[in-house]
Design a protein around this motif. Structure first.
Motif, PDB file in Angstrom:
ATOM      1  N   MET A  49       0.858  -1.191   0.000  1.00 29.52           N
ATOM      2  CA  MET A  49       0.000   0.000   0.000  1.00 29.52           C
ATOM      3  C   MET A  49       0.890   1.235   0.000  1.00 29.52           C
ATOM      4  O   MET A  49       1.992   1.212   0.556  1.00 29.52           O
ATOM      5  CB  MET A  49      -0.822   0.056   1.286  1.00 29.52           C
ATOM      6  N   HIS A  50       0.392   2.301  -0.589  1.00 22.73           N
ATOM      7  CA  HIS A  50       1.105   3.566  -0.555  1.00 22.73           C
ATOM      8  C   HIS A  50       0.173   4.606   0.015  1.00 22.73           C
ATOM      9  O   HIS A  50      -0.979   4.745  -0.443  1.00 22.73           O
ATOM     10  CB  HIS A  50       1.553   3.960  -1.961  1.00 22.73           C
ATOM     11  N   THR A  51       0.683   5.323   1.003  1.00 22.54           N
ATOM     12  CA  THR A  51      -0.149   6.298   1.698  1.00 22.54           C
ATOM     13  C   THR A  51      -0.919   7.185   0.735  1.00 22.54           C
ATOM     14  O   THR A  51      -2.128   7.404   0.900  1.00 22.54           O
ATOM     15  CB  THR A  51       0.725   7.158   2.626  1.00 22.54           C
ATOM     16  N   GLU A  52      -0.231   7.697  -0.274  1.00 28.20           N
ATOM     17  CA  GLU A  52      -0.869   8.672  -1.160  1.00 28.20           C
ATOM     18  C   GLU A  52      -1.974   8.056  -2.002  1.00 28.20           C
ATOM     19  O   GLU A  52      -2.795   8.765  -2.564  1.00 28.20           O
ATOM     20  CB  GLU A  52       0.182   9.338  -2.058  1.00 28.20           C
ATOM     21  N   ASP A  53      -1.985   6.709  -2.081  1.00 35.84           N
ATOM     22  CA  ASP A  53      -3.020   6.066  -2.887  1.00 35.84           C
ATOM     23  C   ASP A  53      -4.230   5.626  -2.083  1.00 35.84           C
ATOM     24  O   ASP A  53      -5.201   5.140  -2.644  1.00 35.84           O
ATOM     25  CB  ASP A  53      -2.441   4.828  -3.594  1.00 35.84           C
ATOM     26  N   ILE A  54      -4.139   5.756  -0.781  1.00 35.21           N
ATOM     27  CA  ILE A  54      -5.258   5.307   0.052  1.00 35.21           C
ATOM     28  C   ILE A  54      -6.287   6.413   0.129  1.00 35.21           C
ATOM     29  O   ILE A  54      -6.012   7.517   0.595  1.00 35.21           O
ATOM     30  CB  ILE A  54      -4.758   4.930   1.465  1.00 35.21           C
ATOM     31  N   GLY A  55      -7.489   6.106  -0.336  1.00 32.98           N
ATOM     32  CA  GLY A  55      -8.513   7.140  -0.423  1.00 32.98           C
ATOM     33  C   GLY A  55      -9.383   7.280   0.807  1.00 32.98           C
ATOM     34  O   GLY A  55     -10.271   8.124   0.863  1.00 32.98           O
ATOM     35  N   THR A  56      -9.140   6.478   1.824  1.00 34.56           N
ATOM     36  CA  THR A  56     -10.007   6.517   3.001  1.00 34.56           C
ATOM     37  C   THR A  56      -9.845   7.834   3.750  1.00 34.56           C
ATOM     38  O   THR A  56      -8.743   8.246   4.077  1.00 34.56           O
ATOM     39  CB  THR A  56      -9.640   5.380   3.962  1.00 34.56           C
ATOM     40  N   GLU A  57     -10.957   8.477   4.023  1.00 36.03           N
ATOM     41  CA  GLU A  57     -10.915   9.687   4.842  1.00 36.03           C
ATOM     42  C   GLU A  57     -11.096   9.243   6.286  1.00 36.03           C
ATOM     43  O   GLU A  57     -12.129   8.680   6.637  1.00 36.03           O
ATOM     44  CB  GLU A  57     -12.036  10.625   4.418  1.00 36.03           C
ATOM     45  N   VAL A  58     -10.087   9.485   7.083  1.00 30.69           N
ATOM     46  CA  VAL A  58     -10.100   8.979   8.454  1.00 30.69           C
ATOM     47  C   VAL A  58     -10.383  10.109   9.423  1.00 30.69           C
ATOM     48  O   VAL A  58      -9.709  11.136   9.416  1.00 30.69           O
ATOM     49  CB  VAL A  58      -8.747   8.332   8.818  1.00 30.69           C
ATOM     50  N   PHE A  59     -11.398   9.913  10.250  1.00 33.45           N
ATOM     51  CA  PHE A  59     -11.725  10.876  11.295  1.00 33.45           C
ATOM     52  C   PHE A  59     -11.359  10.251  12.633  1.00 33.45           C
ATOM     53  O   PHE A  59     -11.867   9.184  12.967  1.00 33.45           O
ATOM     54  CB  PHE A  59     -13.224  11.175  11.289  1.00 33.45           C
ATOM     55  N   PHE A  60     -10.488  10.903  13.373  1.00 30.95           N
ATOM     56  CA  PHE A  60     -10.192  10.385  14.710  1.00 30.95           C
ATOM     57  C   PHE A  60     -10.874  11.282  15.736  1.00 30.95           C
ATOM     58  O   PHE A  60     -10.641  12.480  15.788  1.00 30.95           O
ATOM     59  CB  PHE A  60      -8.680  10.339  14.975  1.00 30.95           C
ATOM     60  N   MET A  61     -11.737  10.688  16.553  1.00 30.09           N
ATOM     61  CA  MET A  61     -12.485  11.452  17.561  1.00 30.09           C
ATOM     62  C   MET A  61     -12.041  10.959  18.925  1.00 30.09           C
ATOM     63  O   MET A  61     -12.289   9.807  19.271  1.00 30.09           O
ATOM     64  CB  MET A  61     -13.986  11.194  17.403  1.00 30.09           C
ATOM     65  N   PRO A  62     -11.384  11.813  19.709  1.00 30.95           N
ATOM     66  CA  PRO A  62     -10.919  11.328  21.009  1.00 30.95           C
ATOM     67  C   PRO A  62     -12.083  10.967  21.917  1.00 30.95           C
ATOM     68  O   PRO A  62     -13.111  11.642  21.931  1.00 30.95           O
ATOM     69  CB  PRO A  62     -10.127  12.510  21.572  1.00 30.95           C
ATOM     70  N   ALA A  63     -11.896   9.895  22.661  1.00 31.02           N
ATOM     71  CA  ALA A  63     -12.971   9.363  23.492  1.00 31.02           C
ATOM     72  C   ALA A  63     -12.693   9.609  24.972  1.00 31.02           C
ATOM     73  O   ALA A  63     -11.551   9.647  25.407  1.00 31.02           O
ATOM     74  CB  ALA A  63     -13.115   7.860  23.238  1.00 31.02           C
ATOM     75  N   ALA A  64     -13.771   9.752  25.715  1.00 25.66           N
ATOM     76  CA  ALA A  64     -13.662   9.887  27.161  1.00 25.66           C
ATOM     77  C   ALA A  64     -13.458   8.506  27.780  1.00 25.66           C
ATOM     78  O   ALA A  64     -13.978   7.515  27.281  1.00 25.66           O
ATOM     79  CB  ALA A  64     -14.936  10.525  27.725  1.00 25.66           C
ATOM     80  N   ALA A  65     -12.730   8.465  28.872  1.00 26.53           N
ATOM     81  CA  ALA A  65     -12.497   7.202  29.582  1.00 26.53           C
ATOM     82  C   ALA A  65     -13.637   6.950  30.573  1.00 26.53           C
ATOM     83  O   ALA A  65     -14.440   7.833  30.848  1.00 26.53           O
ATOM     84  CB  ALA A  65     -11.162   7.260  30.315  1.00 26.53           C
ATOM     85  N   HIS A  66     -13.658   5.756  31.153  1.00 31.11           N
ATOM     86  CA  HIS A  66     -14.808   5.400  31.990  1.00 31.11           C
ATOM     87  C   HIS A  66     -14.899   6.250  33.246  1.00 31.11           C
ATOM     88  O   HIS A  66     -15.964   6.371  33.854  1.00 31.11           O
ATOM     89  CB  HIS A  66     -14.787   3.910  32.354  1.00 31.11           C
ATOM     90  N   THR A  67     -13.790   6.867  33.648  1.00 31.88           N
ATOM     91  CA  THR A  67     -13.825   7.737  34.816  1.00 31.88           C
ATOM     92  C   THR A  67     -14.366   9.116  34.468  1.00 31.88           C
ATOM     93  O   THR A  67     -14.595   9.933  35.357  1.00 31.88           O
ATOM     94  CB  THR A  67     -12.414   7.909  35.380  1.00 31.88           C
ATOM     95  N   GLU A  68     -14.573   9.346  33.182  1.00 31.39           N
ATOM     96  CA  GLU A  68     -14.990  10.673  32.745  1.00 31.39           C
ATOM     97  C   GLU A  68     -16.441  10.701  32.281  1.00 31.39           C
ATOM     98  O   GLU A  68     -16.874  11.645  31.614  1.00 31.39           O
ATOM     99  CB  GLU A  68     -14.081  11.128  31.588  1.00 31.39           C
ATOM    100  N   LYS A  69     -17.163   9.637  32.620  1.00 26.69           N
ATOM    101  CA  LYS A  69     -18.565   9.596  32.208  1.00 26.69           C
ATOM    102  C   LYS A  69     -19.356   8.693  33.135  1.00 26.69           C
ATOM    103  O   LYS A  69     -18.776   7.814  33.800  1.00 26.69           O
ATOM    104  CB  LYS A  69     -18.669   9.069  30.773  1.00 26.69           C
TER     105      LYS A  69
END
Lengths: 271, 305, 868
Positions: free
Chosen positions: C405-425
């Motif tokens: 695989m080559h990074t520039e050829d990968i078309g996936t748009e990746v969204f990273f959403m930080p998550a709260a831990a169990h002590t934070e909810k």
């Protein structure tokens, strides 16, 4: 005769001496004690390489490791009906908070002191990193931390004791391998456990439970299932201070001898 | 020779921790402190018996050595800025505490003696300082033996009975040697006497130390002093000392021989301290030196509670 | 258990302190073995033989608990003559459709009537191709237990002597599982096996009980469900189910994974183990209920559970006129499990992916296939505490290094959403004992981190706003009509109150919805109160009661020392706070405890109800003497001696006439990739196992097939205490990373000698999928065992590592294949075949060359390993 170290250090009207009884026969090697200690005391991470020493990558106690779980794999004679001929010893090591503590005795700044609980603690704002405590400890517990040049070791969670809580490692230990409480209570409990295991055909022994031993007994003592040296512990440690009177005696004689030569040199006039 | 006993350890790891003291700082201090203390002894004696030139050399030597010592000691601290905390308390149970107070007294006194000598100011005070330094000097030269022996380091602790004499002898040998090196033979008689005395004491005490350690409890603690590079250095030091001893006596009229003997004694004294330091470190690193003697000494069957 | 559940393991130690014997059966000697009384090493993938051997011993030596077996199991039930066992068909059962690789349950029926499963597919209606598709969907988890439908009163022989009674079928079936076979197949010496049999049987019966504890070491096989079935049969024969100190405890692999099957994240389930409707046979509510429910037992009330669920989800929009919005539910068309989905991603049929606290690039089998799937998506949303490998595959995945695989050829748009831990909810965990424990928010999440609840709620809110006829920003304008297709989303009840600076939805409000309300909007306290007329709503019928009286029962924390040994006031267990399921079985047919020391619940004749230490898992006022009328239905059809109230015949199934798609009885099949030929039957592997046929999933030859010797060792994957699953919660932290800082493999001294491996050196492990490298720990704890006359070496692989974090390394799961258990689609990562050699692996494209060499040597084609 059991020494009361807190009283000896000058604490009048102090609480009962407390410490650890670590029953290694029920340790499951989970290392919760190591992590709880580091988290509570904000001790830095101190090593990210595989040691090859079974599951022990912590390797030993030090300035930035105050609880260390040892793992020893042994081949043992297999019982006729059991498939395994293996034994895996696990043990959580810690500062022994000796009744007669060499580190405390040799500390020149008074940074190390005896608390009202009978424990031994380093004052981080006094220690100047002279390093004398490091080779004085017969167990190789205390060390000087590179990052700040000072000596650090287990405090038996002095801050938690003051708030009526038990130390972090004892709290986290899921199997009650690390037991905390008044020392004399722990010693009784330990003896019962030894008897119980002996009856079941095992070969347990208590380590540092005897006030007559070379350190006056440990504030932290252990139930082991093999010789101490198997776990990396000295078989019969004696606090170095026991021989100090003899050392001073010979120092005095040697010094006197040297001084006498000054006198001898002083006699006899220059021609 | 007692053969090596069988023993178990935890993956061959050391049981105790070796000192964190650095080379050259601490072994250097052992040498320099001894040299300073014994030089003050020599200075006092020489002054009293009228060997002015030698007294001068000894006083300056003492100051020089003790100044370097202070630098080395402070440099070796993990928190050098807090060196003054050494005087927060006075603890007889800590040779380092006792030593810190000794140094706190001796340093200024030795300094005063030397300064007075070099500048000519306050000669009477200078004499008093010289005598004071001469009184404190022996303590300075010998307390360090208690310092290293009052640890769990097997090769040091087991030798605590002999070590003070080794140190005293080595210090005297070095101080006398310095005098022989720098002063004309005719003016160096006290130095020669001190050197001969020191070298003899050192040689005998060291042999006694080794003999005791070799016989101890199934694992020879003399091994770290005799094996490897450390062993070679210590043997060389012994050879140099013995040779210098002979040279100091037999060649006492020759400037060259005396100087060579003097230099050898100084060098040998330094090598001895470094060798003893390294022997201790080696004995701390290998668990057998801790485990085997304790197991034998325990005398109890393994497993007793 | 000590490795993976150290905190829970304290109770095992507690039991040990009170005299219990702990037996540990595992290919490796772990920290559990270190404190066990007996460790039995066996070959990974051979447990059915081991357990089957014990069953054979129990039956042959008559050590079974006869009264229990006769009265509470289907031992006495007669089967039809159509049934043919593996004894008759050399390893398969009657009803095998070889072309389509499914079984038809018809031949497994009870004599006297049709049976359909309470778990899995009920098959009451359809025998066609559509039915086969439905079968392939598996849905094995549906309904939790097994059950039957039409016929509640099958023919029985209580003397257990008729050759067609289940008991005799069982005896005959397990007759070949002898101690010699156990030795041959499992590598367990006869003395050890005998000791286990003695200990188990000595400790079972009226006065004593034995508990089995297992985890993924049993489930992660192509016959995983059958492993559990074997254990269930054994425990039933010993009379250990439904009794204190007995039972089978399934340790889940994750803190709340029980909760994630209860309120499911599985494709084939609705909350409370209701089956997800299938496009065939579940066309409308009535058909669905008819097909899926049962006439007897608590599943007979299924319509009340379903309708109440639909009311919880669609509220006022769900009415009897529109089948309570049943049509809004999606439909299955086959298996949409994770592995099929990955294949669909590679094939371009699946374009988007959400990963919530899941790291398939490391944690799922066949890591390469996972990453090829990720690389072919249009979009990917990853929610996690740290940047996990599944979020950075495009940057530093192994296929970037090999240049596949080559990074520039990968078309996936990746969204990273930080998550709260169990002590934070706020929220709940449901643990392995079905116990819900509430956890409270201690601190607000930092920065952009948000809880999963926040994310799902606000995502839903924003989608609804976009779909609303008024367009963005809000409330639909009066009089306008939404697109019919959007109604399922717009009609959802989505009115949770939000709190705090982050507008966090109230977890308590969600719990209240799960618990349910009656017509007067009062919190319900039992699923018995549920109705199918739309007057009740309940988000999960088995959780009904968790908020009884408006009080969060899951938040209760009465210390154990202040209550009975059952401790019912700590947390809340489903259903109805019953702590041991099927506990009617702890009392004899007359309602008396089998023994005083094992008393749990019993019949109080004076009070006319069941009482005891636990809440009775039974009809509260049904006397033991009750026998239902012939035409009784539903709960009325449960007799006084039917402890297994979710089964239609009220009995525990030694023989499963339906519901388990690969056989009514467990049979030993070799793993997909095994160096051994199956010595028990001609049938080498599970004939109906699921194989993901894909170029990224090459399979190895096995047994005596040519080329099998290229991969002569058995590898098994597992966990260490110090790390957590795919490492996202441990390898990113210094305090855990330093405890096990590097990926290592464990090998025996004999294997190290054979392959030239050095302790603390490096090794490369190779399968048909890829090659990975690991440090080497040479240890006696990995045993070399003798199997079928050969020395078998096993390679241990902890699977936690990936490229990111403080502690990094290759991923063990990259070696694994995708041949799955057909009931639940779980991967077989517990027994693979591999080769191992000293030294580090090749870098870059050379890695693929190495794998290719192996494939050629083994003669691997697209068809290898896919045989029936």
């Amino acid at each position: 005769m059991s020494i009361d170290p807190a009283a000896r250090a000058g604490h009048s009207d102090h609480p009962a001496r407390v410490g650890f009884f670590t029953d290694t026969s029920v340790c499951i090697g989970c290392k919760a004690c190591e992590v709880a200690c580091k988290e509570w005391n904000t001790v830095p991470e101190d090593g990210l390489s595989l040691s090859g020493m079974s599951y022990d990558n912590t390797v030993g106690l030090g300035a930035s490791t105050w609880r260390h779980v040892a793992f020893i794999e042994q081949s043992v004679p297999a019982a006729a009906d059991a498939a395994a001929g293996l034994r895996w010893l696990m043990s959580s090591d810690v500062c022994k908070h000796c009744t007669q503590a060499a580190c405390l005795d040799v500390c020149p700044t008074g940074a190390l002191f005896r608390t009202e609980f009978g424990t031994v603690v380093v004052q981080d704002d006094v220690c100047n990193g002279c390093g004398y405590c490091v080779p004085a400890c017969p167990f190789g517990v205390i060390d000087r931390r590179e990052q700040d040049g000072q000596a650090h070791k287990c405090t038996l969670c002095y801050d938690r004791l003051g708030a009526g809580l038990e130390p972090a490692c004892a709290k986290a230990c899921p199997t009650q391998s690390i037991q905390f409480g008044p020392l004399d209570e722990l010693r009784e409990r330990a003896q019962l456990r030894v008897d119980e295991l002996r009856e079941a055909g095992q070969d347990p022994r208590l380590y540092l439970a005897d006030p007559e031993d070379g350190i006056g007994g440990g504030g932290a003592f252990f139930l082991l299932l093999d010789e101490p040296e198997v776990y990396g512990l000295p078989p019969d440690p004696v606090v170095t201070t026991r021989d100090l009177p003899g050392m001073w005696k010979h120092v005095a004689i040697a010094a006197a001898g040297l001084a006498a030569t000054a006198v001898a040199l002083g006699l006899g006039r220059r021609r | 020779m007692v053969p090596d006993a069988e023993f178990t350890s935890y993956y061959g790891r050391p049981v105790i921790k070796e000192p964190v003291w650095r080379v050259p700082d601490v072994p250097g201090y052992l040498f320099l402190g001894g040299l300073a203390g014994a030089s003050s002894v020599l200075a006092a004696g020489s002054q009293l018996s009228g060997y002015r030139e030698l007294a001068r050399v000894a006083k300056v030597g003492a100051l020089g050595a003790i100044s370097l010592s202070a630098v080395a000691l402070i440099h070796d601290l993990g928190r050098p800025g807090r060196f003054a905390n050494m005087l927060r308390v006075f603890k007889p149970s800590s040779p380092m505490s006792v030593g810190s107070w000794l140094l706190a007294g001796y340093g200024p006194v030795a300094g005063a003696a030397a300064v007075s000598e070099m500048t000519g100011i306050l000669p009477k005070a200078g004499t008093a300082a010289t005598l004071g330094a001469g009184l404190l000097g022996p303590a300075i030269a010998t307390y360090t033996a208690a310092l290293i022996c009052d640890t769990a380091v097997p090769a040091w602790h087991a030798g605590y009975r002999e070590m003070p004499y080794v140190f005293a002898g080595s210090a005297a040998s070095a101080a006398g040697g310095l005098g022989l090196l720098v002063t004309r033979p005719a003016d160096a008689e006290p130095a020669r006497n001190l050197a001969v005395f020191g070298a003899t004491v050192e040689l005998i005490a060291k042999r006694q130390l080794i003999r005791r350690l070799a016989g101890s409890e199934g694992q020879s603690l003399a091994e770290p002093y005799e094996a490897g590079t450390t062993g070679a250095i210590l043997r060389l030091a012994e050879f140099l000392t013995a040779g210098a001893l002979a040279g100091a006596v037999l060649g006492r009229r020759s400037r060259a021989v005396s100087a060579l003997a003097g230099a050898s004694l100084v060098a040998a004294s330094a090598m001895t301290r470094f060798g003893i330091f390294e022997a201790g470190m080696a004995s701390a690193r290998d668990p057998k030196y801790t485990i085997v003697p304790q197991r034998r000494l325990a005398g109890r069957p393994p497993g007793a509670a | 258990m000590a490795e993976c559940h150290p905190v829970g393991f304290q109770w095992v130690m507690e039991a040990k302190a009170r005299g219990a014997k702990v037996i540990h059966v595992d290919p490796r000697f772990t920290r559990t073995s270190a404190v066990a009384d007996l460790h039995v090493p066996l070959r990974a993938g051979s447990d059915i033989v081991f357990l089957g051997g014990i069953i054979n011993y129990v039956l042959g030596c008559e050590k079974y608990f006869r009264d229990y077996v006769v009265n509470y199991t289907n031992a006495a039930t007669l089967l039809t003559e159509d049934f043919k066992d593996t004894e008759d068909l050399d390893g398969v059962f009657s009803g095998l459709d070889r072309e389509h690789r499914t079984y038809d349950f018809d031949a497994w029926r009870y004599q006297g009537g049709e049976m359909s499963a309470a778990a899995g597919r009920r098959d009451r209606v359809d025998r066609s191709e559509a039915h086969r598709q439905v079968r392939q969907a598996g849905r094995g988890e549906a309904h939790g237990a097994g059950g039957a439908a039409a016929h509640m009163d099958p023919d029985r022989d209580e003397t257990l002597t008729s050759p067609r009674c289940v008991f005799q079928v069982l005896k005959r079936h397990f007759a070949r599982y002898t101690p010699e076979m156990v030795e041959q197949v499992c590598g367990v010496p006869p003395e050890a096996f005998a000791r286990v049999c003695e200990l188990l049987t000595e400790n079972s019966g009226p006065d004593r009980t034995t508990a089995f504890v297992y985890s993924v070491g049993w489930t992660q096989h192509t016959v995983g469900v059958q492993y559990i079935r074997t254990a269930a049969i054994l425990q039933l024969l010993l009379g250990n189910i439904g009794r204190p100190g007995g039972g089978i405890l399934a340790l889940r692999g994750h803190a709340s994974i029980q909760g994630s099957t209860d309120i499911p994240t599985l494709f084939d389930l609705l909350p409370g183990y209701l089956p997800m409707p299938h496009v065939n046979g579940n066309e409308d509510l009535a058909t669905y209920v008819h097909a899926e429910s049962m006439d007897k037992g608590f599943w007979a009330n299924m319509s009340t559970y379903v309708v109440s669920l639909l009311k919880a989800w669609w509220g006022d929009a769900a009415t009897s006129a529109n089948d309570f919005c049943f049509d809004y539910l999606p439909r299955l068309t086959g298996s949409h499990s994770t592995y099929e989905t990955v294949a669909a991603q590679i094939n371009g049929d699946c374009q988007g992916y959400f990963l919530f606290g899941e790291n398939p690039a490391v944690g799922s089998a066949n890591g390469r296939m996972q990453r090829f799937g990720l690389a072919n998506l249009d979009w990917l949303v990853v929610r996690d505490l740290a940047l996990i490998e599944s979020a950075t595959f495009w940057q530093n995945g192994p296929e970037i290094e090999t240049q596949e695989m080559h990074t520039e050829d990968i078309g996936t748009e990746v969204f990273f959403m930080p998550a709260a831990a169990h002590t934070e909810k706020n929220g709940s965990f449901t643990n392995t004992q079905r116990m819900l424990q509430w956890h409270h928010e201690a601190v607000e999440p930092a920065g952009d981190a948000r809880s999963d609840l926040w994310f799902a709620y606000h995502l839903g809110r924003r989608i609804r706003e976009k779909l609303a006829p008024g367009g963005l920003g809000g409330v639909p304008r009066q009089g306008t009509v939404a697109d019919e297709m959007d109604r399922p989303i717009l009609d959802l009840t989505w009115d949770y109150p939000v709190e705090g600076p982050l507008s966090e939805p109230s977890a308590d409000a969600v719990l209240a919805e799960i618990n349910g309300w009656d017509a007067g909007r009062q919190p319900l306290s039992s699923y018995a109160q549920l109705k199918d007329d739309g007057s009740t709503s309940c988000g999960c019928w088995i959780y009904c009661g968790v908020r009884a009286g408006g009080v969060n029962q899951a938040a209760r924390r009465k210390p154990g020392g202040e209550q009975s040994w059952v401790a019912p006031e700590w947390g809340w267990a489903w259903p109805l706070n019953r702590r041991i399921l099927y506990n009617r079985a702890s009392a004899d047919p007359d309602g008396k405890p089998w023994s005083e020391r094992k008393a749990l619940v019993w019949w109080d004749a004076d009070a006319g109800k069941w009482t005891g230490h636990d809440v009775a898992d039974f009809v509260a006022d049904r006397p033991p003497s009750f026998r239902p009328a012939a035409d009784a239905k539903g709960v009325d059809a449960i007799s006084g001696i039917d402890p297994f109230i979710l089964q239609a015949d009220g009995k525990a199934w030694l023989f499963a006439p339906a519901g388990v798609v690969d056989g009514p009885l467990p049979a030993h099949y070799e793993p997909q990739e095994s160096p051994f030929v199956n010595p028990l039957y001609g049938q080498q592997r599970n004939p109906v196992r699921e194989i993901i046929k894909h170029r990224q999933n090459p399979l190895q030859p096995a047994g005596s097939e040519p080329g099998a010797g290229v991969f002569p060792y058995v590898a098994t994957t597992y966990r260490l205490t110090e790390h957590h699953t795919a490492g996202g919660m441990s390898r990113m932290l210094p305090y855990l990373s330093e405890l096990q800082p590097e990926f290592f493999c464990e090998v025996s001294p004999a294997l190290a000698a054979e392959r030239g491996l050095s302790h603390a050196g490096w090794a490369t492990i190779i399968t048909a999928r890829t090659a990975i490298e690991a440090r080497v720990l040479v240890t006696e704890r990995m045993r070399t065992i003798e199997v079928q006359g050969r020395q078998l070496h096993q390679v241990g692989l902890p699977y936690h590592w990936g490229a990111n974090g403080i502690s990094t390394g290759d991923s063990a799961n990259d070696l694994a294949h995708l041949a799955l258990d057909p009931n639940v689609h779980i991967q077989e990562v517990k027994a693979l075949a591999c080769d191992i050699r000293p030294g580090r692996r090749p870098r870059g494209p050379a890695l693929r060359q190495l794998v290719q060499e192996y494939a050629e040597r083994a003669g691997i084609t697209d068809d290898t390993g896919t045989e029936l």
